[in-house]
Design a protein around this motif. Structure first.
Motif, PDB file in Angstrom:
ATOM      1  N   THR A 136      49.675  28.518  87.554  1.00  0.00           N
ATOM      2  CA  THR A 136      49.234  29.557  88.474  1.00  0.00           C
ATOM      3  C   THR A 136      47.761  29.874  88.208  1.00  0.00           C
ATOM      4  N   ARG A 158      48.258  27.219  93.065  1.00  0.00           N
ATOM      5  CA  ARG A 158      48.822  26.416  91.978  1.00  0.00           C
ATOM      6  C   ARG A 158      48.061  25.100  91.839  1.00  0.00           C
ATOM      7  N   THR A 176      45.663  33.509  95.109  1.00  0.00           N
ATOM      8  CA  THR A 176      46.373  32.868  94.009  1.00  0.00           C
ATOM      9  C   THR A 176      46.994  31.570  94.507  1.00  0.00           C
TER      10      THR A 176
END
Length: 413
Positions: free
Chosen positions: A302, A51, A49
């Protein structure tokens, strides 16, 4: 009597059959579940994950101190070079500009002509003084005039000459493009430049991320009023567990999904792998370039990414829950499995290739059609008889943040 005897025989036969079946089952061993190996396409992905960020940001401020009069943009607005972001109060500077323009006009229409007239008058008075001095010198040579009178004439000529030089210097200074006009024009240009700075404009094309000024605020040089994400390249920055470093390479393809738009995946590609490791988090920063950029993508969103780190069109795959005693945590390693051959359990060491959360590639030690137990730690002695029941192979694992997992954060599709 015959019926009783017949029934007794049937009961005895049933009991004998049950005992025989039980003995047969005992001889065959316990029932176990496992997988039948086959070749299948495998795609190994690192799941993480990160950004969304733009490659560059511009911080815009005011070059002068002033009070905000107008603000023209909000967060999320798209701007281009030259667009007005903010206007400061400019009454005093505008008055100074008008004053400088008036001084320049006065120079051209009043002071310069007056200087020329003064120069002509001084030139005329100097000529007159020279003639008077020459006349008195002639009279003095004839003894018709005293020496004192001649000296007075010479002194008057000197004064007239000095006055002429002063008038000439003044006229020269006030002439077009000379010192006085240059000074006035530079002062006007400086004031106009300060006046122009009361309008804060964008120097770049991009999207306004933040604004920190409202009408009535007092702003000063060095204060950030707006942050603009520059148009152009967009990246996804992902902190990956350093254990994945051996799997990563530049230009690897990835599939990204924004948490806000889970039904709209988009493509990305690894464009940067940091040369150092974050010692506190044990992660390596990876950047993925996004091109084309989806219209819904926003700064700091995100995003979950699946980076494709390996692919096999046809690989001999074994489910991970059938593996035991993995010897290392790199992309290649050794493991052990329990294989059922001719109804008996055998422990076999295998060499692994691509590995993931659900399936792993077997390079050596097994072949197509082999039956492996789903529980490699079962307490079955080598050579034990078992009854094998096939279980469906698992599907790919969940897309968890790779930086938060303790196991190797790799996923198979």
């Amino acid at each position: 009597m015959g019926r009783v005897r017949y029934t007794s025989v049937l009961v005895i036969l049933a009991l004998a059959l049950a005992v025989g079946v039980g003995v047969w089952r005992w001889w065959q061993g316990p029932q176990v579940q496992g997988y039948v190996l086959e070749r299948r396409p495998l795609v190994q992905t690192v799941v993480a994950t990160g950004r969304v960020v733009t490659t560059s940001r511009s911080q815009v401020g005011s070059e002068i101190t002033g009070v905000v009069l107008e603000r023209h943009v909000e967060e999320g607005d798209t701007v281009r070079p030259g667009d007005t972001l903010l206007v400061l109060r400019s009454d005093e500077l505008a008055a100074q500009v008008r004053e400088a323009e008036a001084a320049l006009t006065e120079l051209a229409t009043s002071r310069r002509p007056q200087a020329l007239v003064a120069l002509e008058r001084a030139e005329s008075e100097l000529a007159q003084a020279r003639r008077e001095t020459a006349r008195r010198r002639t009279l003095a040579e004839r003894s018709l005039l005293s020496t004192e009178a001649l000296e007075q004439a010479e002194q008057a000529q000197t004064l007239a000459h000095n006055a002429f030089d002063a008038a000439r210097l003044t006229a020269t200074a006030l002439a077009p493009s000379n010192v006085e006009e240059t000074l006035l024009r530079e002062r006007l240009a400086a004031l106009q430049a300060r006046l122009a700075k009361t309008v804060v404009r964008s120097e770049v094309a991009g999207t306004v991320l933040t604004r920190d000024a409202e009408p009535g605020d007092l702003v000063q040089p060095g204060q950030v009023l707006f942050t603009i994400a520059l148009s152009g390249a967009t990246e996804i920055r992902v902190p990956l567990d350093e254990r994945n470093l051996a799997l990563l390479a530049l230009q690897q393809d990835a599939m990204a999904v924004a948490d806000a738009y889970p039904q709209r995946p988009f493509l990305a590609r690894v464009s940067f792998i940091a040369p150092s490791i974050d010692p506190q988090r044990g992660t390596v920063e990876v950047r993925l370039a996004v091109d084309p950029v989806p219209d819904f993508l926003r700064q700091d969103m995100t995003v979950s990414v699946n980076i494709e780190t390996g692919r096999r069109e046809q690989a001999l795959a074994v489910p991970n829950d059938a593996l035991d005693d993995t010897l290392d945590t790199g992309p290649w390693g050794q493991a052990q499995v329990l294989v059922v051959r001719e109804g008996r359990v055998q422990r076999r060491e295998v060499t692994l290739g691509l590995r993931g959360l659900a399936m792993s590639e077997v390079l050596d030690g097994l072949r197509v059609g082999d039956r492996v137990l789903a529980n490699p730690t079962a307490s079955l002695p080598e050579g034990s008889r078992v009854r094998f029941t096939q279980r469906a192979a698992p599907v790919s694992g969940s897309g968890e943040d790779a930086a938060t997992r303790n196991e190797l954060p790799v996923n198979f599709n």
